[in-house]
Design an enzyme around this catalytic site. Sequence first.
Site, mmCIF file in Angstrom:
data_model
loop_
_atom_site.group_PDB
_atom_site.id
_atom_site.type_symbol
_atom_site.label_atom_id
_atom_site.label_comp_id
_atom_site.label_asym_id
_atom_site.label_seq_id
_atom_site.Cartn_x
_atom_site.Cartn_y
_atom_site.Cartn_z
ATOM 1 C CG HIS A 46 9.746 4.248 3.836
ATOM 2 N ND1 HIS A 46 8.816 3.767 4.724
ATOM 3 C CD2 HIS A 46 10.505 5.120 4.542
ATOM 4 C CE1 HIS A 46 9.004 4.316 5.924
ATOM 5 N NE2 HIS A 46 10.042 5.139 5.832
ATOM 6 C CB CYS B 66 5.361 0.819 0.575
ATOM 7 S SG CYS B 66 4.673 -0.861 0.528
ATOM 8 C CG HIS C 42 6.822 -0.771 4.438
ATOM 9 N ND1 HIS C 42 5.942 0.049 3.775
ATOM 10 C CD2 HIS C 42 7.854 0.034 4.833
ATOM 11 C CE1 HIS C 42 6.409 1.293 3.765
ATOM 12 N NE2 HIS C 42 7.565 1.301 4.401
#
Length: 312
Positions: A284, A217, A272
């Site tokens: 993402h 990520c 994240h």
Amino acid sequence: MILHYKNMDFTSKNIITTAAVTAALLPAASFLMQESQVAYADSVEYRVITGDYVNFRKGPSTSYASLGQLNKGDKVEYISVSGSWTKVKYNGQTGYVYSQYVSQVNSEAKTEVKYVNCSALNVRSGAGTSYSIITTITKDTKVEVISTSNGWSKIKVGTTTGYVSSKYLSETKDSSNSSSDNTSNSTTSASKVVSYAKSFLGKPYVWGAQGPSSFDCSGFTYYVFKNSANITLPRTSKDQSTYGTTISKKNLKVGDLVFFDTSGSNSGNVSHVGIYIGSNQFIHASSSKGKVVISDFNNYYTNAFVKAKRVL
């Protein structure tokens, strides 16, 4: 024998008289001593350190242990000089500094004012990229420059004092940075970032990867911003969450970074990151999907949302 006793008696009287006079004078002497101490306290002199990483030693020689290091601009209390060393007091400690790095305080010196000339600038705890980030300041932020050495400037912004790379400071604000031009440039940059990010849709998620064939990520956001906007973000999602300007969820704009706690109950710990693309969506590298995807701010991500940062 009688005469001898009289002499002894006369001597004893003298001793008693002298003692009485001395006792009477003691309070006056004590008062004068206190007055002298007060006068000394009122005449404290200060010096300023003229170099960075200057050793503050226990004695007047390099053979003595260091009590720590002083940096350019630090103000110290001057005590005395011993050979090539100056005895000073700093933060309650007394020690010695090599006299070459000690100068008298210039009361007429003016603080130099400069402005940030990049979109986001890290303020660090020391003069180097290995030092921790205290905060991040944005373009055209006004700072007070305390000192400059080896490509780094010690600055004060608000109540925060830290170090920044000198090349990102300018004498004046960017004259072309009017509000309308800035908005236009930011919109263009954001569109470029999102368009570039979408070109990687479907690329596999691999933990620790930062492109271009696979990403995790933060590796995805790192790669996209570096190659589409020339912005080098920190490498991890947690560190990226300290970069740029904090934005509320209701004020999100295209190109903002969005951060989540996906480790369970939302305790505010960032785990994240993605890039907001508008219309309540973000792009993402998803570990659960195993690839780069576009997701909605559904109930899961709304509940997991921690913060957003603007770096454009």
